[in-house]
Design an enzyme around this catalytic site. Structure first.
Site, PDB file in Angstrom:
ATOM      1  N   ASP A  52     -30.996  11.433   2.040  1.00  0.00           N
ATOM      2  CA  ASP A  52     -30.377  10.781   0.936  1.00  0.00           C
ATOM      3  C   ASP A  52     -28.830  11.378   1.206  1.00  0.00           C
ATOM      4  OD1 ASP A  52     -30.320   8.817  -1.120  1.00  0.00           O
ATOM      5  OD2 ASP A  52     -29.873  10.440  -2.626  1.00  0.00           O
ATOM      6  N   SER A  53     -28.148  10.338   1.075  1.00  0.00           N
ATOM      7  CA  SER A  53     -26.510  10.862   1.300  1.00  0.00           C
ATOM      8  C   SER A  53     -25.810   9.709   0.642  1.00  0.00           C
ATOM      9  CB  SER A  53     -26.158  10.599   2.887  1.00  0.00           C
ATOM     10  OG  SER A  53     -26.501   9.427   3.620  1.00  0.00           O
ATOM     11  N   HIS A 112     -21.609  14.189   8.374  1.00  0.00           N
ATOM     12  CA  HIS A 112     -22.476  15.070   7.343  1.00  0.00           C
ATOM     13  C   HIS A 112     -23.997  14.796   7.759  1.00  0.00           C
ATOM     14  CE1 HIS A 112     -22.047  10.867   6.357  1.00  0.00           C
ATOM     15  NE2 HIS A 112     -22.921  10.890   5.516  1.00  0.00           N
ATOM     16  N   ARG A 113     -24.188  13.482   8.211  1.00  0.00           N
ATOM     17  CA  ARG A 113     -25.685  13.365   8.614  1.00  0.00           C
ATOM     18  C   ARG A 113     -25.856  14.126  10.015  1.00  0.00           C
ATOM     19  NH1 ARG A 113     -25.496   8.226   7.959  1.00  0.00           N
ATOM     20  NH2 ARG A 113     -26.333   8.320   5.793  1.00  0.00           N
ATOM     21  N   THR A 132     -36.577   5.327   6.584  1.00  0.00           N
ATOM     22  CA  THR A 132     -35.679   4.526   6.203  1.00  0.00           C
ATOM     23  C   THR A 132     -35.836   2.906   7.201  1.00  0.00           C
ATOM     24  OG1 THR A 132     -33.172   3.850   6.550  1.00  0.00           O
ATOM     25  CG2 THR A 132     -34.009   4.921   8.098  1.00  0.00           C
ATOM     26  N   GLY A 181     -21.422   1.557   5.410  1.00  0.00           N
ATOM     27  CA  GLY A 181     -21.246   1.763   4.060  1.00  0.00           C
ATOM     28  C   GLY A 181     -19.649   2.150   4.110  1.00  0.00           C
ATOM     29  N   TYR A 182     -19.423   3.599   3.656  1.00  0.00           N
ATOM     30  CA  TYR A 182     -17.874   3.881   3.291  1.00  0.00           C
ATOM     31  C   TYR A 182     -17.211   4.296   4.437  1.00  0.00           C
ATOM     32  CZ  TYR A 182     -19.692   3.427  -1.458  1.00  0.00           C
ATOM     33  OH  TYR A 182     -20.137   3.113  -2.591  1.00  0.00           O
TER      34      TYR A 182
END
Length: 200
Positions: free
Chosen positions: A72-73, A183-184, A8, A156-157
């Site tokens: 990827d998320s 999540h990550r 990334t 992001g969100y």
């Protein structure tokens, strides 16, 4: 010490991944893809988070000759059938425009009641070696989408997802709090023993 490339160029994500992996005890030399500016970005042509993570990890491993980790998320909204999903970063049509993506999502959900605003962040984390060896693991963070963004941390969100059991959004959590439940964080902590197994 083995160098491990993080696939990334997103500075926020590099910082987050370094913190997660270091906290999990990974001592490899972690370098972002920004250290290799001549390597082109990978087209995310997969139809799942796992496929896109593997595409990015393999491309960087081949280009550098070094082991590469990619993720990827995205955000999967129940009432939208899992969208924006793999299109989260370009939901508004402009890749990486967090504000435009967030504004579009909130407009699409403006008439949706609290009871139907369930969503989750999903992350697939992949390790690829130059010889083609690959592993992928996944993590999720379930929550509810707020009607208005709150908080200034993260990206992001994060300002609209309130994790289950929390009164704050992800953007109101400290980096340490978020990494512990995200999540990550879940996916990359699960990837650490795989990295140790394959790289020593």
């Amino acid at each position: 010490m083995t160098r491990l490339i993080l696939a990334t160029r997103n500075a926020g994500k590099i910082t987050e991944l370094r913190a997660i992996l270091a906290d999990a005890g990974l001592t490899h030399d972690l370098v972002g893809a920004d250290a290799y500016p001549d390597i082109p970005d990978v087209k995310e042509t997969g139809v799942t988070f796992a496929e896109n993570a593997l595409l990015k990890a393999h491309a960087l491993a081949r280009a550098t000759g070094l082991p590469a980790v990619a993720d990827d998320s995205g955000l999967c909204v129940d009432v939208l059938g899992g969208a924006p999903g793999i299109f989260s970063a370009r939901w508004s049509g402009r890749h990486g425009d967090d504000r435009a993506n967030l504004d579009l999502l909130l407009a699409q959900l403006s008439d949706i009641s609290e009871a139907h605003r369930g969503a989750h962040f999903a992350c697939a984390a992949a390790l690829a070696l130059p010889d083609g060896t690959e592993r992928v693991v996944e993590g999720q963070l379930r929550g509810t989408l707020r009607h208005t963004p709150t908080g200034t941390n993260g990206f992001g969100y994060d300002p609209v997802l309130q994790p289950e059991g929390e009164t704050r959004t992800c953007a109101e959590l400290s980096a340490e709090e978020k990494n512990a439940i995200s999540h990550r964080g879940k996916a990359f902590r699960e990837l650490v023993p795989v990295v140790r197994e394959l790289l020593g």
